[in-house]
Design a protein around this motif. Structure first.
Motif, PDB file in Angstrom:
ATOM      1  N   SER A  15      33.610  38.600  43.106  1.00 40.68           N
ATOM      2  CA  SER A  15      33.458  37.238  43.540  1.00 40.68           C
ATOM      3  C   SER A  15      34.781  36.616  43.385  1.00 40.68           C
ATOM      4  N   ALA A  16      35.465  36.659  42.307  1.00 39.03           N
ATOM      5  CA  ALA A  16      36.854  35.918  42.098  1.00 39.03           C
ATOM      6  C   ALA A  16      37.829  36.514  43.085  1.00 39.03           C
ATOM      7  N   ILE A  17      37.840  37.888  43.479  1.00 37.97           N
ATOM      8  CA  ILE A  17      38.988  38.266  44.472  1.00 37.97           C
ATOM      9  C   ILE A  17      38.721  37.982  45.689  1.00 37.97           C
ATOM     10  N   TYR A  18      37.335  37.913  46.216  1.00 40.49           N
ATOM     11  CA  TYR A  18      36.941  37.508  47.327  1.00 40.49           C
ATOM     12  C   TYR A  18      37.296  36.049  47.861  1.00 40.49           C
ATOM     13  N   ALA A  19      36.873  35.134  46.610  1.00 40.26           N
ATOM     14  CA  ALA A  19      37.122  33.781  46.868  1.00 40.26           C
ATOM     15  C   ALA A  19      38.433  33.515  46.986  1.00 40.26           C
ATOM     16  N   HIS A  20      39.402  34.096  46.305  1.00 44.47           N
ATOM     17  CA  HIS A  20      40.877  33.924  46.762  1.00 44.47           C
ATOM     18  C   HIS A  20      41.140  34.191  48.111  1.00 44.47           C
ATOM     19  N   HIS A  21      40.638  35.245  48.700  1.00 44.65           N
ATOM     20  CA  HIS A  21      40.988  35.653  50.057  1.00 44.65           C
ATOM     21  C   HIS A  21      40.300  34.735  51.046  1.00 44.65           C
ATOM     22  N   VAL A  22      39.106  34.071  50.716  1.00 47.20           N
ATOM     23  CA  VAL A  22      38.446  33.358  51.508  1.00 47.20           C
ATOM     24  C   VAL A  22      39.228  32.195  51.543  1.00 47.20           C
ATOM     25  N   GLU A  31      34.823  30.901  55.394  1.00 43.52           N
ATOM     26  CA  GLU A  31      35.566  29.418  55.175  1.00 43.52           C
ATOM     27  C   GLU A  31      35.008  29.076  53.423  1.00 43.52           C
ATOM     28  N   ASP A  32      33.954  29.368  53.313  1.00 45.20           N
ATOM     29  CA  ASP A  32      33.457  28.863  51.939  1.00 45.20           C
ATOM     30  C   ASP A  32      33.368  30.166  50.820  1.00 45.20           C
ATOM     31  N   PRO A  33      33.883  30.314  49.842  1.00 43.47           N
ATOM     32  CA  PRO A  33      33.580  31.447  49.010  1.00 43.47           C
ATOM     33  C   PRO A  33      32.001  31.718  48.889  1.00 43.47           C
ATOM     34  N   ALA A  37      25.787  35.318  43.415  1.00 41.27           N
ATOM     35  CA  ALA A  37      24.082  35.960  43.930  1.00 41.27           C
ATOM     36  C   ALA A  37      24.420  36.609  45.202  1.00 41.27           C
ATOM     37  N   GLU A  38      25.175  35.934  46.169  1.00 38.72           N
ATOM     38  CA  GLU A  38      25.206  36.310  47.532  1.00 38.72           C
ATOM     39  C   GLU A  38      26.123  37.871  47.329  1.00 38.72           C
ATOM     40  N   ILE A  39      27.051  37.706  46.745  1.00 39.98           N
ATOM     41  CA  ILE A  39      27.832  39.076  46.578  1.00 39.98           C
ATOM     42  C   ILE A  39      27.184  40.060  45.886  1.00 39.98           C
ATOM     43  N   ALA A  40      26.323  39.850  44.903  1.00 41.14           N
ATOM     44  CA  ALA A  40      25.319  40.745  44.201  1.00 41.14           C
ATOM     45  C   ALA A  40      24.298  41.260  45.463  1.00 41.14           C
ATOM     46  N   ALA A  41      23.863  40.505  46.365  1.00 35.96           N
ATOM     47  CA  ALA A  41      23.150  40.886  47.526  1.00 35.96           C
ATOM     48  C   ALA A  41      23.656  41.774  48.347  1.00 35.96           C
ATOM     49  N   ARG A  42      24.977  41.437  48.508  1.00 35.25           N
ATOM     50  CA  ARG A  42      25.577  42.197  49.566  1.00 35.25           C
ATOM     51  C   ARG A  42      25.901  43.793  48.959  1.00 35.25           C
ATOM     52  N   LEU A  43      26.307  43.715  47.762  1.00 41.49           N
ATOM     53  CA  LEU A  43      26.408  45.021  47.002  1.00 41.49           C
ATOM     54  C   LEU A  43      25.312  45.705  46.975  1.00 41.49           C
ATOM     55  N   ALA A  44      24.319  45.012  46.461  1.00 43.50           N
ATOM     56  CA  ALA A  44      22.837  46.025  46.633  1.00 43.50           C
ATOM     57  C   ALA A  44      22.415  46.305  47.945  1.00 43.50           C
ATOM     58  N   ARG A  45      22.891  45.670  49.057  1.00 44.76           N
ATOM     59  CA  ARG A  45      22.356  46.144  50.557  1.00 44.76           C
ATOM     60  C   ARG A  45      23.293  47.392  50.732  1.00 44.76           C
ATOM     61  N   VAL A  46      24.730  47.384  50.548  1.00 41.50           N
ATOM     62  CA  VAL A  46      25.487  48.371  50.937  1.00 41.50           C
ATOM     63  C   VAL A  46      25.075  49.531  50.130  1.00 41.50           C
ATOM     64  N   GLU A  59      44.777  50.063  33.851  1.00 40.64           N
ATOM     65  CA  GLU A  59      44.446  50.750  32.714  1.00 40.64           C
ATOM     66  C   GLU A  59      43.541  49.784  31.651  1.00 40.64           C
ATOM     67  N   ALA A  60      43.786  48.410  31.541  1.00 39.88           N
ATOM     68  CA  ALA A  60      43.052  47.841  30.856  1.00 39.88           C
ATOM     69  C   ALA A  60      41.619  47.632  31.235  1.00 39.88           C
ATOM     70  N   GLY A  61      41.144  48.389  32.248  1.00 42.75           N
ATOM     71  CA  GLY A  61      39.775  48.317  32.585  1.00 42.75           C
ATOM     72  C   GLY A  61      39.398  46.932  33.569  1.00 42.75           C
ATOM     73  N   ASP A  62      40.413  46.215  33.998  1.00 46.07           N
ATOM     74  CA  ASP A  62      40.136  45.052  34.708  1.00 46.07           C
ATOM     75  C   ASP A  62      40.081  45.371  36.240  1.00 46.07           C
ATOM     76  N   VAL A  63      39.050  44.816  37.048  1.00 43.18           N
ATOM     77  CA  VAL A  63      38.901  45.062  38.324  1.00 43.18           C
ATOM     78  C   VAL A  63      40.294  44.474  39.138  1.00 43.18           C
ATOM     79  N   ILE A  64      40.718  45.281  39.856  1.00 45.81           N
ATOM     80  CA  ILE A  64      42.142  44.616  40.499  1.00 45.81           C
ATOM     81  C   ILE A  64      41.904  45.010  42.157  1.00 45.81           C
TER      82      ILE A  64
END
Length: 176
Positions: A15-22, A31-33, A37-46, A59-64
């Motif tokens: 959500s944070a990565i996508y919000a930046h791009h939006v 235009e609105d991140p 809950a919506e990102i979780a629904a999209r993930l579950a659908r895919v 290497e630190a385990g952070d999502v990049i």
């Protein structure tokens, strides 16, 4: 860097990565991140459809970064054509994260029986994404001129395509 399947625990980072791009880019026409809950629904659908949603971790385990593919359109005739999406954390752009994610998507889509993969790239000025896709064998098949308005200007969409597996050399086997 590790590439793996996304889990619900990754939703805040996605959500944070996508919000930046939006909010700051034209790679997406939202235009609105969307909220978590919506990102979780999209993930579950895919993932529920048997398609791939992948995460890149440092290497630190952070999502990049993350990427996914889904059937291009809902109509059954498109069942062998995938569309990809790729978003990378802004501070690691240009470091190979996106390329690794798209390459992994291509392999997963091919293994799943898809014959074509499309990239529908927001903004003809998005040279990073266009170049990444070209480097992985995609070719530009069209430009939809001025189909979106974002940040007070008209924005194009670049259509790119790559053949997977046998492509259109043979028809897929009928479903059992």
């Amino acid at each position: 860097m590790v590439i793996r399947d996304a889990t619900p625990a990754d939703v805040p980072a996605i959500s944070a990565i996508y919000a930046h791009h939006v909010l700051h880019g034209t790679g997406t026409f939202e235009e609105d991140p969307p909220d978590e809950a919506e990102i979780a629904a999209r993930l579950a659908r895919v993932q529920g459809s048997g398609w791939a949603w992948l995460i890149a971790e440092d290497e630190a385990g952070d999502v990049i970064g993350y990427s996914y593919f889904a059937q291009f359109r809902d109509r059954s005739a498109y069942r062998h054509t995938a569309e990809n999406a790729i978003y990378v954390r802004d501070d690691v752009r240009g470091q190979g994260v996106g390329k690794a994610l798209v390459q992994a998507l291509v392999e997963r889509a091919e293994a799943a029986g898809f014959r074509q993969m499309l990239a529908v790239i927001g903004d003809s000025e998005n040279t990073g994404s266009i170049g990444l896709h070209v480097s992985l064998g995609f070719r530009q098949v069209g430009v939809l001129k001025s189909v979106g308005v974002k940040f007070g200007r008209w924005v194009d969409v670049v259509m790119m395509q790559r053949t997977l597996g046998e492509g259109d050399r043979a028809l897929p086997e009928p479903a059992p």
